[in-house]
Design an enzyme around this catalytic site. Structure first.
Site, PDB file in Angstrom:
ATOM      1  N   LYS A  92       0.843  -1.204   0.000  1.00 40.80           N
ATOM      2  CA  LYS A  92       0.000   0.000   0.000  1.00 40.80           C
ATOM      3  C   LYS A  92       0.875   1.250   0.000  1.00 40.80           C
ATOM      4  O   LYS A  92       1.663   1.468   0.911  1.00 40.80           O
ATOM      5  CB  LYS A  92      -0.918   0.004   1.232  1.00 40.80           C
ATOM      6  CG  LYS A  92      -1.706   1.310   1.426  1.00 40.80           C
ATOM      7  CD  LYS A  92      -2.636   1.254   2.646  1.00 40.80           C
ATOM      8  CE  LYS A  92      -3.272   2.622   2.920  1.00 40.80           C
ATOM      9  NZ  LYS A  92      -4.138   2.609   4.134  1.00 40.80           N
TER      10      LYS A  92
ATOM     11  N   ASP B 299      -2.700  10.155   3.645  1.00 47.45           N
ATOM     12  CA  ASP B 299      -4.093   9.758   3.811  1.00 47.45           C
ATOM     13  C   ASP B 299      -4.829  10.766   4.678  1.00 47.45           C
ATOM     14  O   ASP B 299      -4.780  10.698   5.907  1.00 47.45           O
ATOM     15  CB  ASP B 299      -4.152   8.356   4.434  1.00 47.45           C
ATOM     16  CG  ASP B 299      -5.582   7.864   4.615  1.00 47.45           C
ATOM     17  OD1 ASP B 299      -6.503   8.491   4.033  1.00 47.45           O
ATOM     18  OD2 ASP B 299      -5.771   6.848   5.323  1.00 47.45           O
TER      19      ASP B 299
ATOM     20  N   LYS C  32     -10.272  12.776   8.162  1.00 47.83           N
ATOM     21  CA  LYS C  32      -9.804  12.350   9.483  1.00 47.83           C
ATOM     22  C   LYS C  32      -9.799  13.524  10.449  1.00 47.83           C
ATOM     23  O   LYS C  32      -9.624  14.669  10.029  1.00 47.83           O
ATOM     24  CB  LYS C  32      -8.364  11.819   9.374  1.00 47.83           C
ATOM     25  CG  LYS C  32      -8.243  10.468   8.712  1.00 47.83           C
ATOM     26  CD  LYS C  32      -6.792  10.008   8.700  1.00 47.83           C
ATOM     27  CE  LYS C  32      -6.662   8.642   8.058  1.00 47.83           C
ATOM     28  NZ  LYS C  32      -7.318   7.564   8.804  1.00 47.83           N
TER      29      LYS C  32
ATOM     30  N   ASP D 253       1.535   6.320   5.566  1.00 49.10           N
ATOM     31  CA  ASP D 253       0.563   5.395   4.991  1.00 49.10           C
ATOM     32  C   ASP D 253       1.060   4.738   3.694  1.00 49.10           C
ATOM     33  O   ASP D 253       0.340   4.002   3.037  1.00 49.10           O
ATOM     34  CB  ASP D 253      -0.769   6.120   4.761  1.00 49.10           C
ATOM     35  CG  ASP D 253      -1.973   5.202   4.946  1.00 49.10           C
ATOM     36  OD1 ASP D 253      -1.821   4.147   5.573  1.00 49.10           O
ATOM     37  OD2 ASP D 253      -3.055   5.551   4.437  1.00 49.10           O
TER      38      ASP D 253
ATOM     39  N   ASP E 181     -12.236   7.004   3.662  1.00 46.05           N
ATOM     40  CA  ASP E 181     -11.031   6.771   4.467  1.00 46.05           C
ATOM     41  C   ASP E 181     -10.630   5.287   4.466  1.00 46.05           C
ATOM     42  O   ASP E 181      -9.539   4.938   4.911  1.00 46.05           O
ATOM     43  CB  ASP E 181     -11.274   7.261   5.899  1.00 46.05           C
ATOM     44  CG  ASP E 181      -9.981   7.449   6.679  1.00 46.05           C
ATOM     45  OD1 ASP E 181      -8.903   7.396   6.051  1.00 46.05           O
ATOM     46  OD2 ASP E 181     -10.062   7.646   7.905  1.00 46.05           O
TER      47      ASP E 181
ATOM     48  N   GLU F 235      -9.473   3.615   2.101  1.00 44.71           N
ATOM     49  CA  GLU F 235      -8.949   3.729   0.739  1.00 44.71           C
ATOM     50  C   GLU F 235      -7.884   2.693   0.402  1.00 44.71           C
ATOM     51  O   GLU F 235      -7.675   2.360  -0.761  1.00 44.71           O
ATOM     52  CB  GLU F 235      -8.376   5.150   0.511  1.00 44.71           C
ATOM     53  CG  GLU F 235      -6.932   5.381   0.980  1.00 44.71           C
ATOM     54  CD  GLU F 235      -6.719   5.205   2.478  1.00 44.71           C
ATOM     55  OE1 GLU F 235      -7.718   5.266   3.228  1.00 44.71           O
ATOM     56  OE2 GLU F 235      -5.569   4.983   2.906  1.00 44.71           O
TER      57      GLU F 235
ATOM     58  N   ARG G  30      -7.706  -0.520   0.872  1.00 49.32           N
ATOM     59  CA  ARG G  30      -8.247  -1.711   0.216  1.00 49.32           C
ATOM     60  C   ARG G  30      -8.670  -1.418  -1.229  1.00 49.32           C
ATOM     61  O   ARG G  30      -8.654  -2.300  -2.075  1.00 49.32           O
ATOM     62  CB  ARG G  30      -9.411  -2.275   1.053  1.00 49.32           C
ATOM     63  CG  ARG G  30     -10.557  -1.353   1.202  1.00 49.32           C
ATOM     64  CD  ARG G  30     -11.478  -1.706   2.372  1.00 49.32           C
ATOM     65  NE  ARG G  30     -10.937  -1.283   3.672  1.00 49.32           N
ATOM     66  CZ  ARG G  30     -11.533  -1.492   4.843  1.00 49.32           C
ATOM     67  NH1 ARG G  30     -12.690  -2.147   4.898  1.00 49.32           N
ATOM     68  NH2 ARG G  30     -11.000  -1.071   5.963  1.00 49.32           N
TER      69      ARG G  30
HETATM   70  N1  BES Z   1      -4.309   4.391   6.916  1.00 51.17           N
HETATM   71  C1  BES Z   1      -5.469   4.167   7.692  1.00 51.17           C
HETATM   72  C2  BES Z   1      -5.239   3.166   8.808  1.00 51.17           C
HETATM   73  C3  BES Z   1      -4.435   3.653   9.976  1.00 51.17           C
HETATM   74  C4  BES Z   1      -4.973   4.506  10.898  1.00 51.17           C
HETATM   75  C5  BES Z   1      -3.164   3.165  10.164  1.00 51.17           C
HETATM   76  C6  BES Z   1      -4.218   4.902  11.984  1.00 51.17           C
HETATM   77  C7  BES Z   1      -2.422   3.551  11.243  1.00 51.17           C
HETATM   78  C8  BES Z   1      -2.946   4.425  12.160  1.00 51.17           C
HETATM   79  C9  BES Z   1      -6.576   3.610   6.814  1.00 51.17           C
HETATM   80  O1  BES Z   1      -6.612   4.079   5.515  1.00 51.17           O
HETATM   81  C10 BES Z   1      -7.869   4.002   7.438  1.00 51.17           C
HETATM   82  O2  BES Z   1      -8.142   5.159   7.498  1.00 51.17           O
HETATM   83  N2  BES Z   1      -8.622   3.018   7.910  1.00 51.17           N
HETATM   84  C11 BES Z   1      -9.850   3.256   8.543  1.00 51.17           C
HETATM   85  C12 BES Z   1     -10.833   2.241   8.040  1.00 51.17           C
HETATM   86  C13 BES Z   1     -12.264   2.521   8.446  1.00 51.17           C
HETATM   87  C14 BES Z   1     -12.767   3.761   7.760  1.00 51.17           C
HETATM   88  C15 BES Z   1     -13.093   1.322   8.086  1.00 51.17           C
HETATM   89  C16 BES Z   1      -9.649   3.122  10.041  1.00 51.17           C
HETATM   90  O3  BES Z   1      -8.908   2.254  10.467  1.00 51.17           O
HETATM   91  O4  BES Z   1     -10.232   3.897  10.770  1.00 51.17           O
HETATM   92 ZN    ZN Z   2      -4.833   4.724   4.754  1.00 47.16          ZN
HETATM   93 MN    MN Z   3      -7.709   5.897   5.371  1.00 43.69          MN
END
Ligand code: BES
Ligand code: ZN
Ligand code: MN
Length: 498
Positions: free
Chosen positions: A267, A272, A279, A290, A349, A351, A353
């Site tokens: 990834k 992000d 966020k 990210d 968010d 994204e 996947r």
């Molecule tokens: N890059 C983030 C995941 C992340 C968050 C990694 C904090 C490390 C620290 C990812 O893209 C994301 O935002 N995931 C969301 C998914 C949710 C919207 C289903 C998350 O984990 O909140």
């Molecule tokens: Zn992300």
């Molecule tokens: Mn995200």
């Protein structure tokens, strides 16, 4: 940092600093014993006075030790002899480096690889002494105006190995050096701020890697071609950004054409923001990390090329920036992925996947033996496992077992979570074949379930490195994980097949 290997007893070895271990309680290791014998029991007399017991974390710096030509001797606590496992070994090596750094010695000779470590051989001890040392000495100064290191910085370390194993230890040393270089590359890319680490920058760095190693061939797929391939899921993430998406492909050919490659998919979200599902602002700077999955693919490819492993390896890194704007994807938008499956984007968010799914479909063309994706995918993984273990999910249990084993050997551990069909229901959508989020429960698992729908054609594993790719706080820094795990897996897989 320069690393050398050699076989010579301490009473003959010149150096600015000799490093030798002392076990609890005051038990000299063979190297320390040799120094003691040469100097008329100088060390044992000192230790008897209570200056050092040998606990892990302790150390004692001595000058002008009688009977030996070295300027200094650094005694390092190694704990109880019977308790010395790979984790203690790491602490001992790291502690020795911390102490040497403070002496001003520019060069040191370490006898620590001579320690007996539970379930680890000389080759491992040498390879990982290099890796742990380089990791400890790492600094990221690209954006500091004062860059010059002082003259008194450690430049060269010589590791001592038993004479009869010198040949194997030499090859372990060069593996350690290649691994450390791969980890450093991953950390440098991870730490780089997002304004200077765009998808375009990553593509340029990939080309550089291709120039550095003739064994690596790099291709970059541009947006136009992604359109033609039908990668609308990937493109939906970058459509809000001024930075064009890049799909970076590495092909490392170390074996014949008949040998099916391992494909690593990383990834590469260079920043992000969350997109329209933006966020919260606290700690949002950390979303420059990210792209650490992509960085770990760069690092693993570089390490494997540096080791000249006779395997075939492909790296696939979709690189995008996730931004909110007038052209950004809106919650509820539906896209058709390269696989033909449609996706309702309920949360922009989620994204990672969305870019990985198209990269997974693209990977089919390499007829892979195995596909492993690496991603800072879910905050839920940090909640479940913290920063110590990478989350592992797989559609193939033997593959999962191999990766778990490699993580243990490399000291870069993963922990498996279930990928049961029961969780799939959470992804159902009334408007498309699936939604891109599965609700509050089991967020790491539903993210992997989503990816699994695009990985049906091969053995596949997913590493969620959201907790392990960097450390937060005042020493905020990319860790280079899981490059050690990946490289160890590739070495083990190769050794088993031969
Ligand atoms: N890059 C983030 C995941 C992340 C968050 C990694 C904090 C490390 C620290 C990812 O893209 C994301 O935002 N995931 C969301 C998914 C949710 C919207 C289903 C998350 O984990 O909140
Ligand atoms: Zn992300
Ligand atoms: Mn995200």
């Amino acid at each position: 940092m320069e690393f050398h290997i050699k076989s010579r007893s301490p009473e003959k070895q010149r150096s600015a600093c000799l490093v030798a271990g002392v076990h609890e309680s005051r038990k000299l290791t063979p190297a320390a014993q040799a120094i003691d014998d040469a100097g008329d029991k100088y060390l044992s007399n000192l230790l008897r006075k209570g200056d050092m017991d040998g606990k892990i974390g302790q150390s004692l710096l001595l000058h002008n030790v009688p009977g030996i030509p070295a300027e200094r001797v650094l005694l390092v606590g190694c704990g109880k002899e019977a308790d010395l496992d790979h984790r203690q070994y790491r602490k001992i090596v790291v502690n020795s480096i911390k102490q040497i750094k403070q002496t001003g010695a520019r060069e040191a000779v370490s006898y620590l690889p001579g320690l007996e470590v539970k379930d680890r051989d000389s080759r491992w001890k040498i390879q990982y002494a290099v890796q742990f040392t380089d990791h400890e000495l790492y600094q990221f100064k690209d954006f500091k105006s004062a860059k010059k290191d002082s003259k008194k910085t450690l430049r060269k370390i010589t590791l001592m190995a038993p004479r009869e194993e010198l040949a194997q230890c030499k090859s372990a040393l060069s593996r350690g050096v290649a691994l450390a270089a791969g980890v450093k590359l991953a950390r440098d890319l991870g730490n780089r701020p997002a304004n200077a680490c765009t998808p375009t920058y990553l593509a340029q760095q990939a080309e550089e890697l291709g120039n550095a190693f003739t064994s690596i061939e790099v291709t970059v797929v541009e947006e136009q071609e992604m359109e033609e391939l039908g990668m609308h899921s990937l493109l939906s993430v970058s459509q809000g950004s001024a930075q064009p998406a890049k799909l970076i492909i590495f092909r490392y050919q170390g074996a014949g054409n008949g040998s099916k490659p391992v494909v690593l998919v990383g990834k590469g979200v260079t920043f992000d923001t969350g997109g329209i599902s933006i966020k919260p602002s606290s700690a949002m700077d950390e979303m420059k990390f990210d792209m650490c999955g992509a960085a770990s693919v760069f690092g693993a490819v570089a390490a494997v090329a540096g080791m000249e492993l006779p395997i075939n390896l492909v790296g696939v890194t979709p690189a995008v920036e996730n931004m909110p704007s007038g052209t950004a994807t809106k919650p509820g938008d539906v896209f058709t992925s390269m696989s033909g499956q449609t996706i309702e984007v309920l949360n922009t968010d989620a994204e990672g996947r969305l870019i990985l799914c198209d990269a997974l479909t693209y990977s089919e063309r390499f007829e892979p033996a195995v596909v492993i994706d690496i991603a800072t995918l879910t905050g839920a993984c940090v909640v479940a496992l913290g920063k110590h273990a990478t989350g592992l999910l797989s559609n193939d249990d033997p593959l999962a077992a191999d990766l778990l084993q490699a993580g243990v050997t490399a000291g870069d551990r993963a922990w498996q979570l279930p990928l049961w069909d029961e969780y799939e229901k959470q992804l159902e959508s009334p408007f498309a074949d699936m939604a891109n989020i599965g609700g509050r429960e089991a967020g790491t698992i539903t993210a992997a379930c989503f990816l699994a729908k695009f990985a049906r054609q091969y053995h596949w594993a997913h590493l969620d490195i959201a907790g392990t790719a960097w450390v937060s706080g005042k020493n905020k820094c990319a860790t280079g994980r899981p490059v050690p795990l990946l490289v160890q897996y590739l070495i083990q897989r190769h050794e088993r097949q031969n």
